[in-house]
Write a protein that holds these residues in place. Structure first.
Motif, PDB file in Angstrom:
ATOM      1  N   LYS A  64       0.829  -1.199   0.000  1.00 13.02           N
ATOM      2  CA  LYS A  64       0.000   0.000   0.000  1.00 13.02           C
ATOM      3  C   LYS A  64       0.870   1.258   0.000  1.00 13.02           C
ATOM      4  O   LYS A  64       1.866   1.340   0.728  1.00 13.02           O
ATOM      5  N   ASP A  65       0.500   2.198  -0.846  1.00 16.98           N
ATOM      6  CA  ASP A  65       1.178   3.497  -0.969  1.00 16.98           C
ATOM      7  C   ASP A  65       2.603   3.408  -1.508  1.00 16.98           C
ATOM      8  O   ASP A  65       3.367   4.367  -1.387  1.00 16.98           O
ATOM      9  N   THR A  66       2.989   2.275  -2.096  1.00 11.79           N
ATOM     10  CA  THR A  66       4.325   2.181  -2.687  1.00 11.79           C
ATOM     11  C   THR A  66       4.300   2.483  -4.183  1.00 11.79           C
ATOM     12  O   THR A  66       5.354   2.660  -4.781  1.00 11.79           O
ATOM     13  N   GLY A  67       3.117   2.476  -4.780  1.00  9.30           N
ATOM     14  CA  GLY A  67       3.016   2.676  -6.223  1.00  9.30           C
ATOM     15  C   GLY A  67       3.326   1.421  -7.014  1.00  9.30           C
ATOM     16  O   GLY A  67       3.314   1.429  -8.236  1.00  9.30           O
ATOM     17  N   SER A  68       3.599   0.336  -6.329  1.00  5.14           N
ATOM     18  CA  SER A  68       3.925  -0.926  -6.995  1.00  5.14           C
ATOM     19  C   SER A  68       2.653  -1.693  -7.313  1.00  5.14           C
ATOM     20  O   SER A  68       1.629  -1.537  -6.651  1.00  5.14           O
ATOM     21  N   ILE A  69       2.732  -2.538  -8.312  1.00  3.79           N
ATOM     22  CA  ILE A  69       1.637  -3.433  -8.653  1.00  3.79           C
ATOM     23  C   ILE A  69       2.177  -4.855  -8.690  1.00  3.79           C
ATOM     24  O   ILE A  69       3.385  -5.068  -8.722  1.00  3.79           O
ATOM     25  N   PHE A  70       1.264  -5.837  -8.657  1.00  3.17           N
ATOM     26  CA  PHE A  70       1.723  -7.217  -8.603  1.00  3.17           C
ATOM     27  C   PHE A  70       0.757  -8.139  -9.321  1.00  3.17           C
ATOM     28  O   PHE A  70      -0.384  -7.787  -9.597  1.00  3.17           O
ATOM     29  N   ASN A  71       1.250  -9.320  -9.577  1.00  6.52           N
ATOM     30  CA  ASN A  71       0.464 -10.394 -10.178  1.00  6.52           C
ATOM     31  C   ASN A  71       0.758 -11.663  -9.391  1.00  6.52           C
ATOM     32  O   ASN A  71       1.911 -11.938  -9.057  1.00  6.52           O
ATOM     33  N   ILE A  72      -0.303 -12.418  -9.068  1.00  4.37           N
ATOM     34  CA  ILE A  72      -0.087 -13.703  -8.418  1.00  4.37           C
ATOM     35  C   ILE A  72      -0.624 -14.825  -9.303  1.00  4.37           C
ATOM     36  O   ILE A  72      -1.559 -14.629 -10.072  1.00  4.37           O
ATOM     37  N   ASP A  73      -0.010 -15.972  -9.172  1.00  5.85           N
ATOM     38  CA  ASP A  73      -0.401 -17.162  -9.926  1.00  5.85           C
ATOM     39  C   ASP A  73      -0.257 -18.344  -8.972  1.00  5.85           C
ATOM     40  O   ASP A  73       0.838 -18.621  -8.483  1.00  5.85           O
ATOM     41  N   THR A  74      -1.365 -19.010  -8.675  1.00  3.60           N
ATOM     42  CA  THR A  74      -1.343 -20.129  -7.743  1.00  3.60           C
ATOM     43  C   THR A  74      -1.653 -21.415  -8.483  1.00  3.60           C
ATOM     44  O   THR A  74      -2.668 -21.497  -9.174  1.00  3.60           O
ATOM     45  N   HIS A  75      -0.763 -22.387  -8.363  1.00  5.97           N
ATOM     46  CA  HIS A  75      -1.004 -23.693  -8.972  1.00  5.97           C
ATOM     47  C   HIS A  75      -0.113 -24.743  -8.322  1.00  5.97           C
ATOM     48  O   HIS A  75       0.790 -24.425  -7.563  1.00  5.97           O
ATOM     49  N   GLU A  76      -0.407 -25.984  -8.649  1.00  4.33           N
ATOM     50  CA  GLU A  76       0.367 -27.093  -8.115  1.00  4.33           C
ATOM     51  C   GLU A  76       1.689 -27.192  -8.852  1.00  4.33           C
ATOM     52  O   GLU A  76       1.729 -27.197 -10.078  1.00  4.33           O
ATOM     53  N   GLN A  77       2.743 -27.286  -8.077  1.00  3.62           N
ATOM     54  CA  GLN A  77       4.061 -27.487  -8.661  1.00  3.62           C
ATOM     55  C   GLN A  77       4.197 -28.974  -8.970  1.00  3.62           C
ATOM     56  O   GLN A  77       4.082 -29.798  -8.077  1.00  3.62           O
TER      57      GLN A  77
END
Length: 79
Positions: A64-77
């Motif tokens: 929050k308030d860092t200006g950064s964005i992200f993407n998550i991907d959840t799956h079985e390894q």
């Protein structure tokens, strides 16, 4: 094997040190990674959708308030 959530972050350089942002993410259970993803979260069991969304909320709060964005991907390894 096991379920993992992979996190890719896109940093803003205008709001603090990147290393500080990574430390915040590591404090919620992610580990740093080299390669196509920045950080990985390992699940003990297959997570529910609610658990993944709760983890994403924690990431959003940490960034929050860092200006950064992200993407998550959840799956079985598989390997």
């Amino acid at each position: 094997m096991g379920w993992k959530t992979y996190l890719v972050m896109y940093f803003s350089t205008s709001n603090g040190k990147i290393s500080d942002m990574v430390k915040k993410i590591e404090s919620i259970g992610f580990t740093s990674s080299l390669g196509p993803v920045d950080l990985v979260y390992g699940w003990e069991n297959k997570p529910t959708k609610e658990q993944v969304l709760e983890l994403a909320d924690k990431v959003a709060e940490a960034l929050k308030d860092t200006g950064s964005i992200f993407n998550i991907d959840t799956h079985e390894q598989l390997f």
